[in-house]
Design an enzyme around this catalytic site. Sequence first.
Site, PDB file in Angstrom:
ATOM      1  N   CYS A   1       0.798  -1.142  -0.247  1.00 47.84           N
ATOM      2  CA  CYS A   1      -0.029  -0.087  -0.287  1.00 47.84           C
ATOM      3  C   CYS A   1       0.874   1.306   0.019  1.00 47.84           C
ATOM      4  O   CYS A   1       2.011   1.452   0.490  1.00 47.84           O
ATOM      5  CB  CYS A   1      -0.939  -0.038   1.099  1.00 47.84           C
ATOM      6  SG  CYS A   1      -1.853  -1.334   1.368  1.00 47.84           S
TER       7      CYS A   1
ATOM      8  N   TRP B   1      -2.835  -2.907  -1.652  1.00 52.63           N
ATOM      9  CA  TRP B   1      -2.524  -4.172  -1.797  1.00 52.63           C
ATOM     10  C   TRP B   1      -3.439  -4.920  -1.060  1.00 52.63           C
ATOM     11  O   TRP B   1      -3.112  -5.061   0.379  1.00 52.63           O
ATOM     12  CB  TRP B   1      -0.869  -4.484  -1.690  1.00 52.63           C
ATOM     13  CG  TRP B   1      -0.506  -5.561  -2.114  1.00 52.63           C
ATOM     14  CD1 TRP B   1      -0.073  -6.277  -3.521  1.00 52.63           C
ATOM     15  CD2 TRP B   1      -0.177  -6.825  -1.288  1.00 52.63           C
ATOM     16  NE1 TRP B   1       0.342  -7.331  -3.317  1.00 52.63           N
ATOM     17  CE2 TRP B   1       0.331  -7.866  -2.172  1.00 52.63           C
ATOM     18  CE3 TRP B   1      -0.100  -7.015   0.093  1.00 52.63           C
ATOM     19  CZ2 TRP B   1       0.698  -8.941  -1.555  1.00 52.63           C
ATOM     20  CZ3 TRP B   1       0.112  -8.320   0.543  1.00 52.63           C
ATOM     21  CH2 TRP B   1       0.479  -9.277  -0.305  1.00 52.63           C
TER      22      TRP B   1
ATOM     23  N   LYS C   1       6.080  -4.826  -3.828  1.00 52.26           N
ATOM     24  CA  LYS C   1       7.841  -4.484  -3.850  1.00 52.26           C
ATOM     25  C   LYS C   1       8.286  -4.422  -2.333  1.00 52.26           C
ATOM     26  O   LYS C   1       9.329  -4.841  -2.016  1.00 52.26           O
ATOM     27  CB  LYS C   1       8.087  -3.189  -4.533  1.00 52.26           C
ATOM     28  CG  LYS C   1       9.377  -2.674  -4.661  1.00 52.26           C
ATOM     29  CD  LYS C   1      10.247  -3.599  -5.534  1.00 52.26           C
ATOM     30  CE  LYS C   1      11.909  -3.277  -5.615  1.00 52.26           C
ATOM     31  NZ  LYS C   1      12.282  -4.597  -6.026  1.00 52.26           N
TER      32      LYS C   1
ATOM     33  N   ASN D   1      -2.022   1.739   5.897  1.00 54.39           N
ATOM     34  CA  ASN D   1      -0.885   0.515   5.121  1.00 54.39           C
ATOM     35  C   ASN D   1      -0.654  -0.159   6.425  1.00 54.39           C
ATOM     36  O   ASN D   1      -0.535   0.282   7.258  1.00 54.39           O
ATOM     37  CB  ASN D   1       0.315   1.519   4.755  1.00 54.39           C
ATOM     38  CG  ASN D   1       1.518   0.333   4.166  1.00 54.39           C
ATOM     39  OD1 ASN D   1       1.160  -0.719   4.135  1.00 54.39           O
ATOM     40  ND2 ASN D   1       2.701   0.869   4.080  1.00 54.39           N
ATOM     41  N   GLY D   2      -0.703  -1.712   6.280  1.00 50.20           N
ATOM     42  CA  GLY D   2      -0.574  -2.517   7.370  1.00 50.20           C
ATOM     43  C   GLY D   2      -1.625  -3.445   7.413  1.00 50.20           C
ATOM     44  O   GLY D   2      -2.467  -3.461   6.931  1.00 50.20           O
TER      45      GLY D   2
ATOM     46  N   GLU E   1       8.290 -15.730 -10.207  1.00 48.76           N
ATOM     47  CA  GLU E   1       7.368 -14.275  -9.862  1.00 48.76           C
ATOM     48  C   GLU E   1       6.890 -13.437 -11.147  1.00 48.76           C
ATOM     49  O   GLU E   1       5.989 -12.844 -11.120  1.00 48.76           O
ATOM     50  CB  GLU E   1       8.322 -13.395  -8.938  1.00 48.76           C
ATOM     51  CG  GLU E   1       9.488 -12.998  -9.346  1.00 48.76           C
ATOM     52  CD  GLU E   1      10.094 -12.410  -8.191  1.00 48.76           C
ATOM     53  OE1 GLU E   1       9.394 -11.799  -7.183  1.00 48.76           O
ATOM     54  OE2 GLU E   1      11.381 -12.290  -8.094  1.00 48.76           O
TER      55      GLU E   1
ATOM     56  N   HIS F   1      17.291 -37.468  -4.550  1.00 49.31           N
ATOM     57  CA  HIS F   1      16.625 -37.817  -3.397  1.00 49.31           C
ATOM     58  C   HIS F   1      15.270 -37.610  -3.684  1.00 49.31           C
ATOM     59  O   HIS F   1      14.547 -37.266  -2.560  1.00 49.31           O
ATOM     60  CB  HIS F   1      17.282 -37.059  -2.076  1.00 49.31           C
ATOM     61  CG  HIS F   1      18.647 -37.592  -2.132  1.00 49.31           C
ATOM     62  ND1 HIS F   1      19.072 -38.886  -1.588  1.00 49.31           N
ATOM     63  CD2 HIS F   1      19.879 -36.928  -2.627  1.00 49.31           C
ATOM     64  CE1 HIS F   1      20.180 -38.827  -1.409  1.00 49.31           C
ATOM     65  NE2 HIS F   1      20.876 -37.848  -1.923  1.00 49.31           N
TER      66      HIS F   1
ATOM     67  N   GLU G   1      17.435 -18.685  -6.458  1.00 42.38           N
ATOM     68  CA  GLU G   1      17.182 -17.351  -6.889  1.00 42.38           C
ATOM     69  C   GLU G   1      16.550 -17.270  -8.516  1.00 42.38           C
ATOM     70  O   GLU G   1      15.847 -16.509  -8.904  1.00 42.38           O
ATOM     71  CB  GLU G   1      18.239 -16.425  -6.995  1.00 42.38           C
ATOM     72  CG  GLU G   1      18.398 -14.734  -7.309  1.00 42.38           C
ATOM     73  CD  GLU G   1      17.184 -14.138  -6.898  1.00 42.38           C
ATOM     74  OE1 GLU G   1      16.380 -14.290  -6.168  1.00 42.38           O
ATOM     75  OE2 GLU G   1      16.957 -12.724  -7.636  1.00 42.38           O
TER      76      GLU G   1
ATOM     77  N   ARG H   1       5.506  -0.196  -6.438  1.00 44.00           N
ATOM     78  CA  ARG H   1       5.450  -1.135  -4.770  1.00 44.00           C
ATOM     79  C   ARG H   1       4.382  -2.326  -5.119  1.00 44.00           C
ATOM     80  O   ARG H   1       4.482  -3.291  -4.404  1.00 44.00           O
ATOM     81  CB  ARG H   1       4.698  -0.195  -3.848  1.00 44.00           C
ATOM     82  CG  ARG H   1       5.606   0.892  -3.238  1.00 44.00           C
ATOM     83  CD  ARG H   1       5.015   1.842  -2.592  1.00 44.00           C
ATOM     84  NE  ARG H   1       5.978   2.580  -1.598  1.00 44.00           N
ATOM     85  CZ  ARG H   1       5.669   2.312  -0.298  1.00 44.00           C
ATOM     86  NH1 ARG H   1       4.913   1.730   0.283  1.00 44.00           N
ATOM     87  NH2 ARG H   1       6.501   3.091   0.568  1.00 44.00           N
TER      88      ARG H   1
ATOM     89  N   LYS I   1      12.820 -15.902  -9.671  1.00 49.48           N
ATOM     90  CA  LYS I   1      12.701 -14.775 -10.654  1.00 49.48           C
ATOM     91  C   LYS I   1      11.617 -15.217 -11.541  1.00 49.48           C
ATOM     92  O   LYS I   1      10.861 -14.559 -12.083  1.00 49.48           O
ATOM     93  CB  LYS I   1      14.138 -14.595 -11.548  1.00 49.48           C
ATOM     94  CG  LYS I   1      15.058 -13.784 -10.666  1.00 49.48           C
ATOM     95  CD  LYS I   1      14.648 -12.196 -10.457  1.00 49.48           C
ATOM     96  CE  LYS I   1      13.936 -12.089  -9.149  1.00 49.48           C
ATOM     97  NZ  LYS I   1      14.645 -11.817  -7.978  1.00 49.48           N
TER      98      LYS I   1
HETATM   99  C1  F6R Z   1      11.927 -11.164  -5.469  1.00 53.57           C
HETATM  100  C2  F6R Z   1      11.846 -10.071  -4.460  1.00 53.57           C
HETATM  101  C3  F6R Z   1      11.208 -10.413  -3.130  1.00 53.57           C
HETATM  102  C4  F6R Z   1      12.058  -9.474  -1.852  1.00 53.57           C
HETATM  103  C5  F6R Z   1      11.433  -9.832  -0.583  1.00 53.57           C
HETATM  104  C6  F6R Z   1      12.305  -9.043   0.504  1.00 53.57           C
HETATM  105  O1  F6R Z   1      12.384 -10.717  -6.682  1.00 53.57           O
HETATM  106  O2  F6R Z   1      12.016  -8.859  -4.707  1.00 53.57           O
HETATM  107  O3  F6R Z   1      11.411 -11.731  -2.852  1.00 53.57           O
HETATM  108  O4  F6R Z   1      13.465  -9.911  -1.976  1.00 53.57           O
HETATM  109  O5  F6R Z   1      10.241  -9.125  -0.524  1.00 53.57           O
HETATM  110  O6  F6R Z   1      12.460  -7.594   0.160  1.00 53.57           O
HETATM  111  P1  F6R Z   1      13.588  -6.889   0.875  1.00 53.57           P
HETATM  112  O7  F6R Z   1      14.699  -7.129   0.547  1.00 53.57           O
HETATM  113  O8  F6R Z   1      13.018  -5.332   0.692  1.00 53.57           O
HETATM  114  O9  F6R Z   1      13.508  -7.021   2.421  1.00 53.57           O
END
Ligand code: F6R
Length: 607
Positions: free
Chosen positions: A2, A74, A602, A98-99, A486, A502, A479, A27, A483
Amino acid sequence: MCGITGIVGKQQVVDRLVDGLRRMEYRGYDSAGVCTIDRGQLIRRRAPGKLSNLVTELAENPAPGTTGIAHTRWATHGAPTRANAHPHATDCLALVHNGIIENFRALREALVARGRSFESDTDTEVVAHLMSEQIEAGLSPEEAVKVVLPQLRGAFALVIAFRSCPDMLIGARVGSPLVVGHGEGETYLGSDALALASLTQQITYLDEGDWVIATPGGVRIFDKDNRPVTRPVVASEASAAAIDKGDYPHFMLKEIFEQPTVVAQTLRNYVRQTDLSVALPQFDFDLSGITRITIVACGTSYYAGLVAKYWLEQFARLPVDIDVASEFRYRDPVLEPGGLALFISQSGETADTLAALRHCKAAGQTIAVVANVPTSSMAREADLLLPTHAGPEIGVASTKAFTCQLAVLAALAANFAVRRGRLDRAAEREIVAHLLEAPEQMAAALAHDDEIAAMAHLIAPARDVLYLGRGPDYPLALEGALKLKEISYIHAEGYASGEMKHGPIALIDEAVPVIVLAPSGPLFEKTVSNMQEVRARGGRVVLISDAEGIAEAGEGCLATIEMPKVHPLIAPLVYAVPMQLLAYHVACAKGTDVDQPRNLAKSVTVE
Ligand code: F6R
């Protein structure tokens, strides 16, 4: 997550409120709304979906007024519908939030029992009713806030507009961020300095538990015990210029290509080029008594932490525990005296990581934070702040923040090793020289962009994809899979390559592409054996390796991606690039919303 903006001023606010929301679009959100006060009326406009829907709504039904609040939501409690969009309002006030209000069910039941009726499924609406009850009982907004805030549990930032007080907004923060912006005859409230950057550079960061009364002439700030307090006004470095993609089709691609520059920029703050030594920004910080490190983070930042575990153990011979933040707090971790707790976060605001930080602080750990936003809550609560210098990261999928985190963590591991007598000067010089090669080698990896784009069609039709790696390349496999899932919505899993037999090997058939990360070096042969096990079962392999590795094992693969030959220390930084590019091009081939993938936010400011 949010986003909040609020303006109390002398000129019309609606366009500027929407501009603030636009700056926070990255975000992630699924509905938006504004509320202004005009001639004693609350004028509320809301729309589900993209901000452009709200803009269309405002073109048909304008919202005049010189005071207003705005929000991108959000969804947490309740679907992303118009009725659940903020602001939430009663006859006397409107508010944005927000929250999460964790005790909202009990509060809502009590409000319903007292005869209040609700229009939405949100937790937020209870706050609107609690405040309204007090105002209807004759309390001033200021007195009502003092009664209501202590009833709320959870993490939240709130901004409230009152129909009867058109020249005032009240804001409050517990857990979630909220900043004050100072203008000429105007005052602003926002989720962060970036949201307010086109309005002002003069920012006050509120402390945990603070609440504010904002009027055109300024703010009065109170702490959690309602004592008036003064918080400094600082000059924000957030750029007023609209954040733009330049010549790139997406922020994500722009940020992938920025990596050689921002990693070099980050390294400049951690190594001395003149004598090739490592130097932390707070170089006088005493780390000599540290006996154990606990790393806590979420998502991509957690994977950076997993790579760091390999480095810290290998170079500094320090024991490292690592956890995702959402699990850490609830498993009652053993935190012995003399421990360093290291938190890694792009935003510095992720609710789970922040809560874990506070838990460790209360348990007497020394707190180190690797963060990309130096004004964030985590950065401000750190004993030792280790900033990444990636610049604002707008694409929801983290790319440049990840490799900058790796650069900082490699320098930290080397620094610990030096302090603990595990690296002599010659070895330190060698490590620093290799680290300084990273930007150039990442640029060489980026040169394969066209080739990776051309192979996206091989992966795009897949329903499942596996990523394999060994040693520090195992977190990179995780990772790479994150990527891909998502932004392309393809199910992907990362595995330690030795784990395949396994269980996961049962998944292998010709419909499941397997991406193997195998730089030539000490672990190459073992990883290639695991790759052959996959191929023997009809699996189609994309091998990412250097020329030597591809010459040795590339034959018969579905595709190969050639990386430069690099020292194992910097391989995770270099091999991150093809992971990111592959996910990006597959997502483009599938036509997904790369910069704002569905359901994602974000900065995750709810637990
Ligand atoms: C994936 C991504 C998320 C963040 C996670 C932590 O591409 O961006 O998995 O890494 O939400 O966010 P931060 O680093 O802001 O604590």
